[in-house]
Design an enzyme around this catalytic site. Structure first.
Site, PDB file in Angstrom:
ATOM      1  N   ARG A  78       0.802  -1.284  -0.058  1.00  6.69           N
ATOM      2  CA  ARG A  78       0.056   0.064   0.042  1.00  6.69           C
ATOM      3  C   ARG A  78       0.728   1.348  -0.048  1.00  6.69           C
ATOM      4  NH1 ARG A  78      -3.451  -0.453   5.165  1.00  6.69           N
ATOM      5  NH2 ARG A  78      -1.436  -1.346   5.851  1.00  6.69           N
ATOM      6  N   ASN A  99      -6.260  -2.685   2.042  1.00  2.15           N
ATOM      7  CA  ASN A  99      -6.263  -4.507   2.155  1.00  2.15           C
ATOM      8  C   ASN A  99      -7.624  -4.747   2.466  1.00  2.15           C
ATOM      9  OD1 ASN A  99      -3.325  -4.737   2.299  1.00  2.15           O
ATOM     10  ND2 ASN A  99      -3.282  -4.402   4.631  1.00  2.15           N
TER      11      ASN A  99
END
Length: 97
Positions: free
Chosen positions: A21, A39
């Protein structure tokens, strides 16, 4: 929003806990691509990329590789209507219903 495209990518493999990320956010910011990444509870990573078609394409290609510590098995990409996003952010994992 002429000239702007939006793609949603769901990335599977060993992609959580490997800085996917944060690296995605940095790569998107460098390219001037807006959107978000998070996520998912099933172990995948979901990302939305919005911007110039070539730059969004670069981010989709990047998602197939991810950061050096990731192992990407599959990327599912869908085309969506742009929303006019103006930055790129890391979002929290959605709560299961």
């Amino acid at each position: 929003m002429a000239g702007i495209v939006r793609r949603r990518a769901v990335v599977s493999g060993d992609v959580q806990g490997v800085y996917f990320r944060d690296t995605c956010r940095r790569e998107a910011t460098l390219r001037g691509v807006s959107g978000w990444v998070r996520n998912l509870p099933d172990g995948t990573v979901e990302a939305v990329f919005e911007g110039h078609p070539e730059r969004v394409g670069e981010m989709v290609a990047w998602a197939h590789e991810g950061p050096p510590t990731a192992i990407v098995d599959e990327v599912s990409v869908t085309e969506e209507e742009p929303e006019g996003l103006t930055n790129f952010e890391i979002r929290g994992t959605p709560r299961p219903f």
